[in-house]
Design an enzyme around this catalytic site. Structure first.
Site, short mmCIF file in Angstrom:
data_model
loop_
_atom_site.label_atom_id
_atom_site.label_comp_id
_atom_site.label_asym_id
_atom_site.label_seq_id
_atom_site.Cartn_x
_atom_site.Cartn_y
_atom_site.Cartn_z
N HIS A 121 -74.09 -34.66 79.41
CA HIS A 121 -73.98 -33.23 79.15
C HIS A 121 -72.52 -32.83 79.27
O HIS A 121 -71.80 -33.36 80.12
CB HIS A 121 -74.82 -32.42 80.16
CG HIS A 121 -75.05 -31.03 79.72
ND1 HIS A 121 -74.16 -30.02 79.96
CD2 HIS A 121 -76.07 -30.48 79.00
CE1 HIS A 121 -74.62 -28.90 79.42
NE2 HIS A 121 -75.77 -29.15 78.83
N ASP A 147 -83.48 -32.38 77.85
CA ASP A 147 -84.22 -32.93 76.71
C ASP A 147 -84.89 -34.25 77.02
O ASP A 147 -85.80 -34.67 76.30
CB ASP A 147 -83.28 -33.10 75.51
CG ASP A 147 -82.79 -31.77 75.01
OD1 ASP A 147 -83.59 -30.83 75.00
OD2 ASP A 147 -81.61 -31.67 74.64
N1 ACO Z 1 -75.37 -42.71 75.77
C1 ACO Z 1 -74.35 -43.59 75.89
N2 ACO Z 1 -73.07 -43.23 76.09
C2 ACO Z 1 -72.78 -41.93 76.16
C3 ACO Z 1 -73.80 -40.95 76.05
C4 ACO Z 1 -75.12 -41.37 75.86
N3 ACO Z 1 -76.12 -40.48 75.76
N4 ACO Z 1 -73.23 -39.70 76.16
C5 ACO Z 1 -71.92 -39.91 76.33
N5 ACO Z 1 -71.64 -41.24 76.33
C6 ACO Z 1 -70.33 -41.86 76.55
C7 ACO Z 1 -69.44 -41.72 75.33
O1 ACO Z 1 -69.56 -42.83 74.47
C8 ACO Z 1 -68.08 -41.64 75.98
O2 ACO Z 1 -67.73 -42.96 76.38
P1 ACO Z 1 -66.18 -43.43 76.33
O3 ACO Z 1 -65.47 -42.57 77.33
O4 ACO Z 1 -66.23 -44.87 76.69
O5 ACO Z 1 -65.71 -43.19 74.93
C9 ACO Z 1 -68.31 -40.84 77.26
O6 ACO Z 1 -69.69 -41.10 77.59
C10 ACO Z 1 -68.11 -39.33 77.11
O7 ACO Z 1 -68.89 -38.85 76.01
P2 ACO Z 1 -68.49 -37.62 75.11
O8 ACO Z 1 -69.25 -37.69 73.83
O9 ACO Z 1 -66.99 -37.52 75.03
O10 ACO Z 1 -69.01 -36.41 76.00
P3 ACO Z 1 -69.26 -34.92 75.53
O11 ACO Z 1 -69.21 -34.09 76.75
O12 ACO Z 1 -68.35 -34.55 74.41
O13 ACO Z 1 -70.74 -34.95 74.93
C11 ACO Z 1 -73.11 -34.97 74.77
C12 ACO Z 1 -71.88 -34.54 75.60
C13 ACO Z 1 -72.92 -34.52 73.31
C14 ACO Z 1 -74.34 -34.26 75.31
C15 ACO Z 1 -73.27 -36.52 74.86
O14 ACO Z 1 -73.45 -36.90 76.19
C16 ACO Z 1 -74.44 -37.03 74.00
O15 ACO Z 1 -74.26 -37.28 72.79
N6 ACO Z 1 -75.65 -37.20 74.61
C17 ACO Z 1 -76.82 -37.65 73.86
C18 ACO Z 1 -77.42 -36.47 73.10
C19 ACO Z 1 -78.09 -35.47 74.01
O16 ACO Z 1 -78.87 -35.84 74.90
N7 ACO Z 1 -77.82 -34.18 73.75
C20 ACO Z 1 -78.45 -33.09 74.49
C21 ACO Z 1 -77.46 -32.35 75.33
S1 ACO Z 1 -78.26 -31.13 76.32
C22 ACO Z 1 -78.52 -29.83 75.29
O17 ACO Z 1 -77.85 -29.59 74.32
C23 ACO Z 1 -79.64 -28.98 75.64
#
Ligand code: ACO
Length: 422
Positions: A306, A363
């Site tokens: 998140h 979620d």
């Molecule tokens: N699975 C594996 N790796 C992940 C995940 C995941 N679900 N989420 C983040 N990471 C990793 C990224 O690859 C990144 O790794 P790195 O530093 O080695 O490059 C690091 O964690 C940071 O991720 P970002 O994408 O930069 O984090 P951001 O805060 O921008 O994104 C987000 C948050 C979009 C929710 C992300 O965690 C994600 O895509 N999660 C999966 C989708 C999801 O569950 N969305 C629902 C969010 S809650 C809502 O909207 C109600």
């Protein structure tokens, strides 16, 4: 007033900016005069360090896993009050008395019918159209049926406009669902409560009894309350962005619905169940965790991570507890639940997820409950829309009262060619 000083290392020039204090949470640096003073822009893709507005609706402390609507803790609201209480709290600013709640409930029931002409819109969609595509179109179309809300300025007008959309969104959601199956449309039954009526419109058939269980109403009520508001997330910022141009409020809501649809935002709930089904059994979990950790694989564990919560998502905690409480009464799919539990267990002890502060989000658990409520995957994000509609419209109203509001118009760091000649 406290200030922060910025010194330009290239020429030693200093600039001062005011520090504004919130009622709680991090201070903010007022950089509204930044360009005027320095001739530079600030750079913050994804707005990770930018407060786009002042708001007194929702407070989140991502480090502590704290979420409050109008000062009230989310757990108290989700466990002690109803979704309609929460709607009233968000819209009007205080929890309703018994009499106020009765009046609010009745008003929402009465406003739940949509114009007959709107049904034609649904007939024009192709078979198998995704319910989110139909939903955003239908909410946008509502701005044609209620054009009078375009130039509203008084609190009474705002409340009528807001209650109208809150009441009609579940009806439009049910119409989207029934159109996707080609089954007859069902009118709202105002003898039923908000949530019971929604489940009735989804499930009923003409001339047949439809029984909705109390445990189902309780589960959906909690899910709606947990989704009701979440300050300046992607869809809410989209609603505010569109509202800032002076567009119709329902056009702004429709834009918010489209922003919510994406997998990185509300669309994740649909993807979580699809992913759990794809993983299929507990013994395959390790393989998928490995994929999620592989930098060369764009596979992500849906329902994990998140932008704001870096310790735990309080909404996920409440849903997880609800899942445990209701799993027998609701008949939660035990195979999927086992896979989910295994993923959670492995991810929470794995260095990759710990280092990046990736925890289950709301979620991750909502889909398991929604599946037990016989709501199909393609409708999951619609459920999010119903819950969040009150948050969007409350933020729309707040923006209209905000004297410092300006059209949302960020700048950019241009990196393209310069002075090309033909
Ligand atoms: N699975 C594996 N790796 C992940 C995940 C995941 N679900 N989420 C983040 N990471 C990793 C990224 O690859 C990144 O790794 P790195 O530093 O080695 O490059 C690091 O964690 C940071 O991720 P970002 O994408 O930069 O984090 P951001 O805060 O921008 O994104 C987000 C948050 C979009 C929710 C992300 O965690 C994600 O895509 N999660 C999966 C989708 C999801 O569950 N969305 C629902 C969010 S809650 C809502 O909207 C109600």
């Amino acid at each position: 007033m406290a200030t922060v000083t910025l010194t330009d290392g290239r020429n030693g020039k200093s600039y001062e900016f005011d520090i504004l204090s919130p009622s709680v949470g991090p201070d903010v640096v007022d950089i509204r005069s930044f360009y005027q003073q320095t001739g530079m822009f600030t750079y913050d893709p994804g707005f990770t360090s930018t407060a786009s507005c002042s708001s007194d609706i929702t407070y989140i402390n991502g480090e502590k896993g704290e979420l409050r609507y109008r000062g009230y803790n989310i757990k108290d609201l989700a466990t002690k009050r109803s979704y309609l209480d929460t709607c009233n709290l968000l819209l009007v600013g205080h929890l309703p008395s018994r009499t106020e709640l009765t009046a609010f409930d009745l008003e929402i029931r009465k406003r739940s019918f949509v114009h007959e002409g709107l049904k034609n819109l649904f007939y024009s969609f192709p078979d198998n159209a995704h319910p989110m595509a139909m939903m955003s179109s239908a909410v946008s179309a509502l701005s044609a049926f209620h054009y009078e809300h375009l130039n509203i300025t008084t609190d009474t007008q705002y409340q009528v406009m807001a209650r109208r959309i809150l009441a009609k969104i579940p009806t439009l959601a049910a119409l989207s669902y029934r159109r996707s199956l080609g089954i007859p449309f069902i009118y709202p039954d105002i003898e039923r409560s908000f949530i019971e009526n929604f489940l009735y419109m989804m499930r009923a058939y003409p001339s047949a009894d439809t029984v909705i269980k109390d445990v189902e109403i309780k589960a959906l009520d909690t899910i709606f309350t947990l989704h009701a508001e979440h300050e300046q997330n992607a869809s809410t910022s989209t609603v505010r962005g569109v509202a800032s141009t002076g567009a119709h409020p329902y056009a702004a809501m429709s834009a918010g619905i489209n922003a919510l649809w994406g997998r990185a935002h509300g669309g994740a709930n649909e993807s979580v169940i699809a992913q759990l089904e794809m993983i299929g059994s507990v013994d395959k979990v390790d393989e998928f965790i490995k994929k999620a950790k592989d930098a060369n694989d764009d596979f992500r564990l849906m329902g994990f991570g998140h932008r704001v919560y870096k310790n735990f998502d309080p909404r996920a905690k409440i849903l997880k507890q609800l899942l445990d409480e209701l799993k027998d009464d609701l008949g939660i799919n035990s195979e999927l639940l086992e896979v989910a539990k295994k993923i959670e267990e492995v991810a929470l002890t794995d260095e990759y997820f710990i280092e990046r502060k990736l925890y289950p989000n709301i979620d991750f658990y909502s889909g398991l409950i929604l599946t037990a409520l016989k709501i199909p995957k393609s409708l999951f994000t619609i459920i999010f829309v119903i819950g969040r509609s009150v948050g969007w419209i409350t933020q729309w109203i707040e923006l209209k009262h905000d004297k410092e509001m300006k059209i949302a118009r960020p700048r950019q760091r241009y990196t393209g060619p310069v002075n090309k000649k033909l």
